[in-house]
Design a protein around this motif. Sequence first.
Motif, PDB file in Angstrom:
ATOM      1  N   ASN A 103       0.929  -1.188   0.105  1.00 18.48           N
ATOM      2  CA  ASN A 103       0.148  -0.091   0.011  1.00 18.48           C
ATOM      3  C   ASN A 103       0.821   1.131   0.011  1.00 18.48           C
ATOM      4  O   ASN A 103       1.540   1.821   0.934  1.00 18.48           O
ATOM      5  N   PHE A 104       1.107   1.823  -1.354  1.00 20.83           N
ATOM      6  CA  PHE A 104       1.808   3.069  -1.393  1.00 20.83           C
ATOM      7  C   PHE A 104       0.842   4.415  -1.368  1.00 20.83           C
ATOM      8  O   PHE A 104       1.318   5.194  -2.062  1.00 20.83           O
ATOM      9  N   GLY A 105      -0.279   4.161  -0.823  1.00 21.39           N
ATOM     10  CA  GLY A 105      -1.190   5.328  -1.001  1.00 21.39           C
ATOM     11  C   GLY A 105      -1.793   5.352  -2.289  1.00 21.39           C
ATOM     12  O   GLY A 105      -2.438   4.456  -2.585  1.00 21.39           O
ATOM     13  N   THR A 106      -1.543   6.468  -2.936  1.00 20.84           N
ATOM     14  CA  THR A 106      -2.232   6.571  -4.167  1.00 20.84           C
ATOM     15  C   THR A 106      -1.217   6.181  -5.611  1.00 20.84           C
ATOM     16  O   THR A 106      -1.514   6.118  -6.536  1.00 20.84           O
ATOM     17  N   PHE A 107      -0.017   5.765  -4.973  1.00 21.40           N
ATOM     18  CA  PHE A 107       1.120   5.213  -6.035  1.00 21.40           C
ATOM     19  C   PHE A 107       0.599   3.914  -6.663  1.00 21.40           C
ATOM     20  O   PHE A 107       0.167   2.990  -5.876  1.00 21.40           O
ATOM     21  N   ALA A 108       0.850   4.081  -8.052  1.00 22.40           N
ATOM     22  CA  ALA A 108       0.413   2.664  -8.634  1.00 22.40           C
ATOM     23  C   ALA A 108       1.427   1.526  -8.419  1.00 22.40           C
ATOM     24  O   ALA A 108       0.604   0.248  -8.058  1.00 22.40           O
ATOM     25  N   PHE A 121      -8.290  -6.164 -14.252  1.00 22.28           N
ATOM     26  CA  PHE A 121      -9.493  -6.287 -13.784  1.00 22.28           C
ATOM     27  C   PHE A 121     -10.443  -5.145 -14.201  1.00 22.28           C
ATOM     28  O   PHE A 121     -11.681  -5.473 -14.250  1.00 22.28           O
ATOM     29  N   VAL A 122      -9.950  -4.086 -14.091  1.00 21.99           N
ATOM     30  CA  VAL A 122     -10.622  -2.890 -14.406  1.00 21.99           C
ATOM     31  C   VAL A 122     -11.172  -2.958 -16.129  1.00 21.99           C
ATOM     32  O   VAL A 122     -12.429  -2.819 -16.275  1.00 21.99           O
ATOM     33  N   GLU A 123     -10.354  -3.460 -17.067  1.00 20.79           N
ATOM     34  CA  GLU A 123     -10.668  -3.444 -18.189  1.00 20.79           C
ATOM     35  C   GLU A 123     -11.981  -4.581 -18.426  1.00 20.79           C
ATOM     36  O   GLU A 123     -13.110  -4.561 -19.195  1.00 20.79           O
ATOM     37  N   ALA A 124     -11.754  -5.695 -17.920  1.00 22.66           N
ATOM     38  CA  ALA A 124     -12.679  -6.781 -17.912  1.00 22.66           C
ATOM     39  C   ALA A 124     -13.858  -6.628 -16.849  1.00 22.66           C
ATOM     40  O   ALA A 124     -15.095  -7.344 -17.219  1.00 22.66           O
ATOM     41  N   GLY A 125     -13.892  -5.666 -16.369  1.00 25.94           N
ATOM     42  CA  GLY A 125     -15.100  -5.226 -15.462  1.00 25.94           C
ATOM     43  C   GLY A 125     -15.281  -6.346 -14.331  1.00 25.94           C
ATOM     44  O   GLY A 125     -16.347  -6.587 -13.861  1.00 25.94           O
ATOM     45  N   VAL A 126     -14.188  -7.213 -13.971  1.00 26.84           N
ATOM     46  CA  VAL A 126     -14.497  -8.164 -13.123  1.00 26.84           C
ATOM     47  C   VAL A 126     -13.937  -7.675 -11.552  1.00 26.84           C
ATOM     48  O   VAL A 126     -12.872  -7.095 -11.455  1.00 26.84           O
ATOM     49  N   PRO A 127     -14.613  -7.946 -10.651  1.00 22.53           N
ATOM     50  CA  PRO A 127     -14.051  -7.358  -9.093  1.00 22.53           C
ATOM     51  C   PRO A 127     -13.163  -8.130  -8.733  1.00 22.53           C
ATOM     52  O   PRO A 127     -12.959  -9.409  -9.056  1.00 22.53           O
ATOM     53  N   PHE A 128     -12.429  -7.559  -8.010  1.00 27.09           N
ATOM     54  CA  PHE A 128     -11.361  -8.254  -7.241  1.00 27.09           C
ATOM     55  C   PHE A 128     -11.367  -7.633  -5.786  1.00 27.09           C
ATOM     56  O   PHE A 128     -11.556  -6.372  -5.600  1.00 27.09           O
ATOM     57  N   THR A 129     -10.394  -8.098  -4.984  1.00 29.95           N
ATOM     58  CA  THR A 129     -10.114  -7.505  -3.771  1.00 29.95           C
ATOM     59  C   THR A 129      -8.663  -7.393  -3.442  1.00 29.95           C
ATOM     60  O   THR A 129      -7.817  -7.960  -4.428  1.00 29.95           O
ATOM     61  N   GLN A 130      -8.191  -6.289  -2.841  1.00 32.62           N
ATOM     62  CA  GLN A 130      -6.621  -6.225  -2.603  1.00 32.62           C
ATOM     63  C   GLN A 130      -6.273  -5.780  -1.154  1.00 32.62           C
ATOM     64  O   GLN A 130      -7.019  -4.997  -0.601  1.00 32.62           O
ATOM     65  N   GLU A 131      -5.176  -6.395  -0.604  1.00 29.67           N
ATOM     66  CA  GLU A 131      -4.740  -6.043   0.446  1.00 29.67           C
ATOM     67  C   GLU A 131      -4.193  -4.633   0.983  1.00 29.67           C
ATOM     68  O   GLU A 131      -3.686  -4.297  -0.054  1.00 29.67           O
ATOM     69  N   THR A 132      -4.546  -4.039   1.821  1.00 26.25           N
ATOM     70  CA  THR A 132      -4.077  -2.717   2.156  1.00 26.25           C
ATOM     71  C   THR A 132      -3.327  -2.638   3.052  1.00 26.25           C
ATOM     72  O   THR A 132      -2.563  -1.507   3.439  1.00 26.25           O
ATOM     73  N   ASP A 133      -3.315  -3.619   4.078  1.00 29.36           N
ATOM     74  CA  ASP A 133      -2.358  -3.533   5.301  1.00 29.36           C
ATOM     75  C   ASP A 133      -1.022  -4.209   4.931  1.00 29.36           C
ATOM     76  O   ASP A 133      -0.841  -5.289   4.861  1.00 29.36           O
ATOM     77  N   ASN A 134       0.057  -3.290   4.983  1.00 38.11           N
ATOM     78  CA  ASN A 134       1.316  -3.768   4.548  1.00 38.11           C
ATOM     79  C   ASN A 134       1.781  -4.760   5.751  1.00 38.11           C
ATOM     80  O   ASN A 134       2.685  -5.718   5.489  1.00 38.11           O
ATOM     81  N   GLU A 135       1.491  -4.618   6.862  1.00 36.48           N
ATOM     82  CA  GLU A 135       1.871  -5.603   7.712  1.00 36.48           C
ATOM     83  C   GLU A 135       1.498  -7.100   7.536  1.00 36.48           C
ATOM     84  O   GLU A 135       2.118  -7.996   7.504  1.00 36.48           O
ATOM     85  N   LYS A 136       0.114  -6.978   7.282  1.00 37.93           N
ATOM     86  CA  LYS A 136      -0.416  -8.304   6.607  1.00 37.93           C
ATOM     87  C   LYS A 136       0.428  -8.866   5.304  1.00 37.93           C
ATOM     88  O   LYS A 136       0.524 -10.089   5.134  1.00 37.93           O
ATOM     89  N   ILE A 137       0.576  -7.824   4.449  1.00 33.28           N
ATOM     90  CA  ILE A 137       1.322  -8.242   3.223  1.00 33.28           C
ATOM     91  C   ILE A 137       2.721  -8.802   3.508  1.00 33.28           C
ATOM     92  O   ILE A 137       3.130  -9.904   3.004  1.00 33.28           O
ATOM     93  N   SER A 138       3.449  -8.117   4.426  1.00 36.66           N
ATOM     94  CA  SER A 138       4.727  -8.779   4.603  1.00 36.66           C
ATOM     95  C   SER A 138       4.804 -10.101   5.570  1.00 36.66           C
ATOM     96  O   SER A 138       5.437 -10.886   4.912  1.00 36.66           O
ATOM     97  N   GLN A 139       3.703 -10.195   6.185  1.00 40.58           N
ATOM     98  CA  GLN A 139       3.467 -11.689   7.015  1.00 40.58           C
ATOM     99  C   GLN A 139       3.372 -12.816   5.936  1.00 40.58           C
ATOM    100  O   GLN A 139       3.664 -13.727   5.930  1.00 40.58           O
ATOM    101  N   ARG A 140       2.391 -12.256   4.844  1.00 42.28           N
ATOM    102  CA  ARG A 140       1.897 -13.229   4.061  1.00 42.28           C
ATOM    103  C   ARG A 140       3.258 -13.864   3.089  1.00 42.28           C
ATOM    104  O   ARG A 140       3.274 -14.938   3.103  1.00 42.28           O
TER     105      ARG A 140
END
Length: 237
Positions: A13-18, A28-47
């Motif tokens: 999660n870099f804020g607004t940075f891509a 996903f945007v182009e295909a119109g398919v929903p997805f979820t994304q992790e925003t907690d950097n600690e969880k990402i690191s642990q994962r």
Amino acid sequence: MSSDSKFHLWYWNFGTFAGRGEYLRMLFVEAGVPFTQETDNEKISQRYKGINTRDSPGFPCLAPPMIENDGFLLCQTPVASRYVAERLGLLPDSEEDRWHAEQVVATIHDFIGEGNVAFHPFSIAASTGKPPNEKEKIQPIIDLFCAERLPRFLNYFEKVLKYNEKPFLVGDKLSYADLALFVAMRAAESSLPTQVNQLKPSVPLIWGLVDRVKARPNIAAYLASPDCRIPCGESMM
């Protein structure tokens, strides 16, 4: 995004940075398919660190972005992009075109990778912010990238578009290769606005592609939305 989506994106999660995660988001945007994304950097690191320990179950992933689908986890942006593109109908139709698309996508990520190293030659893990003395040291490296590598990569993408004689890099429909080049050119223009602008007249087909992708309904809506991520500005990310 829908909470019951099958696809889950793991990326810092870099804020607004891509960042590199944008190559997957755009599919996903182009295909119109929903997805979820992790925003907690600690969880990402642990994962991702958890799956890289010696005794952990599951196939190791070096680093995010990682895409997860029904428990299957995959990293390396071009590989994960092809995996998602295949499931969203964003691969070219013929086998020959699919291999050519993979070649182009690999080259796009070479381009971005070399650009990122030019901005961060002493610390590849750095993303934003440099002390003044480091900026002075790296400017010659950035200048060399702009003089030699930037035009070489752009001329290659231009040549691919000219060869195809269609409004796409490969085949006769939009593919993940077109979306990847769109993301890469946004990053390049953000990080190297003067140099990219100087080269624009020599690569008109690239900018024609960028304009067409930008105008696609789902992409245009995303770019105008508060969910849109923007390139970092000094890292080709």
